[in-house]
Structures are given as C-alpha cells and as structure tokens.
Design an enzyme around this catalytic site. Structure first.
Site, PDB file in Angstrom:
ATOM      1  N   TYR A  35       0.840  -1.198   0.000  1.00 51.97           N
ATOM      2  CA  TYR A  35       0.000   0.000   0.000  1.00 51.97           C
ATOM      3  C   TYR A  35       0.874   1.247   0.000  1.00 51.97           C
ATOM      4  CZ  TYR A  35      -3.626   3.322   1.156  1.00 51.97           C
ATOM      5  OH  TYR A  35      -4.494   4.387   1.117  1.00 51.97           O
ATOM      6  N   PHE A  59      -9.478  19.542 -24.788  1.00 49.67           N
ATOM      7  CA  PHE A  59      -9.801  18.126 -24.858  1.00 49.67           C
ATOM      8  C   PHE A  59     -11.079  17.952 -24.033  1.00 49.67           C
ATOM      9  CE2 PHE A  59      -9.521  13.662 -23.524  1.00 49.67           C
ATOM     10  CZ  PHE A  59      -9.557  13.095 -24.784  1.00 49.67           C
ATOM     11  N   THR A  60     -11.905  16.977 -24.404  1.00 49.56           N
ATOM     12  CA  THR A  60     -13.233  16.838 -23.771  1.00 49.56           C
ATOM     13  C   THR A  60     -13.170  16.858 -22.233  1.00 49.56           C
ATOM     14  OG1 THR A  60     -12.946  14.472 -24.080  1.00 49.56           O
ATOM     15  CG2 THR A  60     -14.361  15.575 -25.666  1.00 49.56           C
ATOM     16  N   ASP A 101       0.030  19.141 -21.288  1.00 51.50           N
ATOM     17  CA  ASP A 101      -0.671  17.859 -21.330  1.00 51.50           C
ATOM     18  C   ASP A 101       0.152  16.964 -22.259  1.00 51.50           C
ATOM     19  OD1 ASP A 101      -2.234  15.645 -21.902  1.00 51.50           O
ATOM     20  OD2 ASP A 101      -4.115  16.760 -22.037  1.00 51.50           O
ATOM     21  N   LYS A 154      -1.977   6.288 -22.837  1.00 54.54           N
ATOM     22  CA  LYS A 154      -1.407   6.638 -24.138  1.00 54.54           C
ATOM     23  C   LYS A 154       0.106   6.728 -24.044  1.00 54.54           C
ATOM     24  CE  LYS A 154      -5.750   8.728 -24.567  1.00 54.54           C
ATOM     25  NZ  LYS A 154      -6.514   9.956 -24.402  1.00 54.54           N
ATOM     26  N   ARG A 212     -16.008  12.257 -34.562  1.00 54.09           N
ATOM     27  CA  ARG A 212     -15.562  13.481 -33.899  1.00 54.09           C
ATOM     28  C   ARG A 212     -16.162  14.640 -34.672  1.00 54.09           C
ATOM     29  NH1 ARG A 212     -13.097  12.378 -28.737  1.00 54.09           N
ATOM     30  NH2 ARG A 212     -15.318  12.157 -28.611  1.00 54.09           N
ATOM     31  N   PHE A 263     -22.426  11.202 -27.005  1.00 51.02           N
ATOM     32  CA  PHE A 263     -21.729  10.351 -27.978  1.00 51.02           C
ATOM     33  C   PHE A 263     -21.334   9.004 -27.377  1.00 51.02           C
ATOM     34  CE2 PHE A 263     -17.380  10.843 -26.376  1.00 51.02           C
ATOM     35  CZ  PHE A 263     -17.468  12.016 -25.650  1.00 51.02           C
TER      36      PHE A 263
HETATM   37  C1  PLP Z   1      -6.923  10.770 -23.377  1.00 53.56           C
HETATM   38  C2  PLP Z   1      -6.508  12.133 -23.061  1.00 53.56           C
HETATM   39  C3  PLP Z   1      -6.710  12.675 -21.790  1.00 53.56           C
HETATM   40  C4  PLP Z   1      -7.443  11.907 -20.704  1.00 53.56           C
HETATM   41  O1  PLP Z   1      -6.776  10.739 -20.349  1.00 53.56           O
HETATM   42  P1  PLP Z   1      -7.558   9.463 -19.756  1.00 53.56           P
HETATM   43  O2  PLP Z   1      -6.461   8.545 -19.323  1.00 53.56           O
HETATM   44  O3  PLP Z   1      -8.384   8.918 -20.860  1.00 53.56           O
HETATM   45  O4  PLP Z   1      -8.380   9.927 -18.625  1.00 53.56           O
HETATM   46  C5  PLP Z   1      -6.266  13.951 -21.568  1.00 53.56           C
HETATM   47  N1  PLP Z   1      -5.664  14.662 -22.529  1.00 53.56           N
HETATM   48  C6  PLP Z   1      -5.453  14.181 -23.761  1.00 53.56           C
HETATM   49  C7  PLP Z   1      -4.772  15.020 -24.786  1.00 53.56           C
HETATM   50  C8  PLP Z   1      -5.862  12.896 -24.076  1.00 53.56           C
HETATM   51  O5  PLP Z   1      -5.669  12.426 -25.322  1.00 53.56           O
END
Ligand code: PLP
Length: 488
Positions: A86, A138-139, A229, A272, A395, A461
């Site tokens: 932990y 970003f969303t 980011d 990613k 998109r 979506f």
């Molecule tokens: C996917 C993504 C996020 C969010 O990441 P998650 O791991 O899906 O929560 C933030 N910024 C960008 C540019 C992304 O492509």
C-alpha cells in the site's frame, strides 16, 4: 541511446512507401471478420454508435489509442518484478526515479488516469471566474475546468481548422491571440496556460519546441504557470525530431528535457504515453506539489500508487524509457501516413498534414449533402463499420453538447477518426482499411443521415442510440454484395 544516435543513418520507410517496423510480433490475438449482414445487424444493435459495439463483432478496432497500445516484452517482464504494497513500494520508487531522470522534475504524483490528473490540477488551480488558455480543448480537460466555473479560451493558429494544410505544426499556440486574451482578462485571472502535445481533437497535430519556448517565455514574464498535457507526447516528439529543423541533431531525450524545463507542470495519461495504464503529474515546485498532494490522497489513493496497480507502474517505467527511442515513437505517425497515402491515392479526403494518433477522414467532403444535424460523421463511422468491420470514432456534431436552448451545436469539423494504436496492426491490415474506405468513397452517394432514438443529456456520444434515416444501410449492403459476392 544507441537507437537515437543511429537515427540520422536509418530510414523510416523502405523504397519510400513501406513503413519499417523495428519490432516483431510474438504474441497475437485471434480476430474474426463477420459477414456483412452480421456487421449490419451488430451496428444496428449498437444503435449506430461505434462506442456500443462489442469487441467480438469488430475486426479492426480503430476507436482509440487509449489503453490498447501493444506493450513490449520488457514491459511484461518488468510487471513480474512488481513490489506490491500500500505504501512505499519499490515499484513506485523505480517509476519516480525514471520520470525524474527523463523529465528532470523533482516531484511526481501518480493518478489512475489522465482525467484524474486534470481533476487534481483543476481543483488546485482553477477558481470560479478564472481563465485558462490552450491550443485546443480536450473533452475531459474542458469539463473539469468549466465545472469549477473557469473559462476555456482556445488560442490556436487559424491554420488549425484548415483540413488541407501543409503547416507542419498546426497545433501551435498563436502568440498574438494568447497575448490579446491575457490582456483582455488580466494576467492575475489566468489559472494557467495549457499546451496539449499532439492536439487530439483537431487531428493529432503537433506543437513545435520553438512554440513551447515562446509561450513559456511570455508566461514567465507575466508570472503565469505553463502546463503541458503530455498524453500524446510520443507522436509529438517524433514530429519535432523530423519536422523541426533546429532539432534534427538532438536526441529524443534531449528534446524531452529541454521541453520539460519550459513547463511548470506536466501531466499525462499513461493509457497513451508509455503504452501502459494510469497517469500522473510532474513538477519541480515544492509549493505546487504540496498543494496537489492532498488531493491525490483524497481522490486517487496513497502517494505511492495513486490508483495505479504496481504492475501498471512497472510497465509505465519501462514504457517511458522506450518512448525515448525514435523507432518506438515512429510507429503511429508512420502508419497514419501510410494509411493517409493509400486513401489519398483514391481521392478519399483526410485531414492534412497527417498527424499522430490516427488518420482523420473528413466527413464534410466525404458525404456531401448530409446536413450537420443528421450527423454526417456519425453516419460515415457506421458505414465504415458495415463496410469493413472497422471501428472508428465520430468526432463531429454528435460529440458536441446541445446549446442551452436545445438547438444543435454544430462542430467546427466533421471527422471520423481511425486511430492507430502503437504496434497493434500489420501493414496489410492498414491496406485493408484503406481498401474498404476507398470502396465506400466510390459508393458514397448511398450513405444517408442518422437521427437520435435515445439521446442522453450529457456526453451523448458515449451512450446515445441512433437510427438511419431511410433504408440506406440495406442498400449499401446490397451494393457491397454485388461488388464482393463473398460478403466479406
Ligand atoms: C486521453 C486524453 C486525456 C485523458 O486521459 P484518460 O487517461 O483517458 O483519462 C487527456 N488529454 C489528452 C490530450 C488525451 O488524449
């Protein structure tokens, strides 16, 4: 790094068209290609929404690159060495040390994924009435900021909405727009300026190192924090290395360090970046670290795991090091280009220049005549699945929220993204995708619009269900069977 040094002598393409894969595949997953009638049935059962398809009905899954990149044998090996606990696990310290070395930042806060890092950042720095400038939203980023009463300003170059551009760094921030927006709201009202590497929603378009430098200089002069980011950093690094003249002789490791010094905070989704899972936040400010630390323990978990499993952390540490190898990060950009070139040959409109993340088919030019409120990109995504068992992501207008008065908020662009997760597909699969999408393009007059059958109020979506307007899908199937009698 051997590979990085050798870069200048190594080609990325053979005979200028076949992308070279500097890896071999040693574990595989069986795929199935359903006959076209069953693909149609699966699409209709999924309410014409590719998010609602079942994996077992999908042949080529190009929905996203999130959490579906292929890992290396070293990553799997490292997972077996994970030290579970932990608090205070060796695994965490290995990951922390790796990130410190790569980014040159002292403090690391783990989170369970990218949006969790955004939640922490927003809670720490966004207040009601504050402003955040960024190249493009970003969303999830936007949702976290606006939820807390902050305002998002997009200050990207005008070129970003040109779908047929030759500009190599379409994701760049426009410095004049940035200055003007800061002047308008007042520097003291700016929560932070956010640079998104590999700008997701506008076609995986990169930001140059020079642009990051200029933004950072301006912000430091004004006492404004700069946040990167880095979720899509890998592709962006490849484009800096290959498209930015001043960086040609630099190794990827040198570029990352230089970039990192320009930023006050770096956060990422490890679904990613690093071909793993999880995410995190990096900073060299003790003050910022302490401010965010309590939020990590509140929302994510203890500071030495932050919602990640130890196996994920081991895979991430190795994956991050592998990101410094230009032949690892070249994978997606080369395949996006290969797919783009094949589609281009047949006249299929795509967003140019080809970027990272995936190949973006331009539905506005593809399916002319479908009004935006009948979701041309959603219809095209459904048609692509029926045609080839290929799952892309809409998109466009479908991905927008309705306006307050209930009217449609029409999107800037209508795109279908065919994501290219790293090292997952073979070159022949890419050619298959191009072949099927090109067939569909030849038969594009058969594609009709969609309408909602069930429309959720938020993030429609993800879970919304739609039906075709008229019987165009049956006609498409009939034409396909005429051209390809086996039905596959
Ligand atoms: C996917 C993504 C996020 C969010 O990441 P998650 O791991 O899906 O929560 C933030 N910024 C960008 C540019 C992304 O492509």
């Amino acid at each position: 790094m051997m590979a990085a040094e050798a870069y200048n002598k190594i080609e990325f393409f053979s005979g200028d068209s076949i992308p070279l894969e500097m890896h071999k595949v040693r574990m595989v997953q069986r795929l199935y290609l359903l006959p076209i009638e069953e693909r149609l049935a699966a699409m209709q059962q999924a309410g014409n929404n590719t998010f609602l398809l079942k994996n077992r009905d999908v042949f080529i899954d190009m929905l996203t690159d999130s959490g579906v990149n292929a890992m290396s044998e070293q990553q799997y090996a490292a997972m077996l060495m994970a030290d579970d606990s932990y608090a205070g696990s060796e695994t965490f310290f290995r990951l922390q040390k790796t990130l410190q070395e790569i980014f040159g930042k002292e403090y690391f806060l783990p989170t369970h994924q990218g949006r969790a890092a955004e939640n922490i950042l927003a809670n720490a720095f966004v207040t009601s009435g504050s402003h955040t400038m960024m190249n493009y939203h970003f969303t999830t980023t936007k949702a976290h900021i606006t939820r807390l009463g902050g305002t998002v300003h997009e200050v990207t170059t005008d070129e970003v909405l040109n779908v047929d551009s030759t500009e190599p760094f379409k994701g760049n921030i426009d410095l004049q727009k940035l200055k003007a927006t800061i002047d308008e709201v007042g520097a003291d009202k700016v929560a932070f300026v956010r640079i998104e590497a590999g700008t997701n929603l506008v076609g995986g378009q990169p930001v140059s190192l020079q642009n990051m430098r200029e933004v950072s200089q301006l912000c430091r002069r004004l006492g404004i924090m700069v946040v990167l980011d880095a979720s899509l950093l890998a592709d962006n690094l490849f484009f800096i290395k290959t498209r930015e003249e001043a960086c040609r002789e630099k190794s990827i490791a040198e570029i990352v360090l230089e970039m990192s010094q320009l930023m006050d905070i770096i956060y990422f989704s490890a679904r990613k970046l690093g071909c793993a899972r999880g995410g995190g936040i990096l900073t060299s400010s003790e003050e910022h670290f302490k401010k965010m630390r309590t939020l990590v323990t509140l929302y994510e978990g203890f500071l030495t795991y932050g919602g990640m499993s130890v196996r994920e952390m081991e895979a991430l540490a190795v994956g991050m090091r592998e990101t410094l190898d230009v032949h690892v990060i070249s994978q997606t950009p080369l395949y996006v280009e290969a797919l783009g070139k094949e589609l281009d040959k047949n006249g299929v409109p795509t967003v140019k220049p080809w970027g990272g993340l995936g190949c973006h088919v331009d539905a506005t030019r593809f399916v002319q005549g479908i009004p935006q409120d009948q979701y041309p990109a959603g219809a095209l995504a459904a048609a692509i699945f029926i045609t080839g068992g290929i799952r892309g992501m809409e998109r466009g207008t479908l991905s927008e929220q309705r306006n307050e008065d209930g009217s449609e908020h029409l999107a800037d662009m209508e795109l279908v993204r065919l994501a290219v997760p790293k090292r997952v597909f073979t070159y022949s699969q890419i050619k298959y995708v191009a072949d099927r999408v090109s067939w569909l393009y030849e038969n594009r007059e058969l594609i009709g619009g969609l309408e909602f059958e069930e429309e959720p109020e938020t993030l429609r979506f993800f879970l919304g269900r739609l039906r075709p307007i008229g019987d165009w899908q049956e006609k498409l199937v009939a034409k396909f069977k005429k051209d390809m009698p086996t039905g596959v």
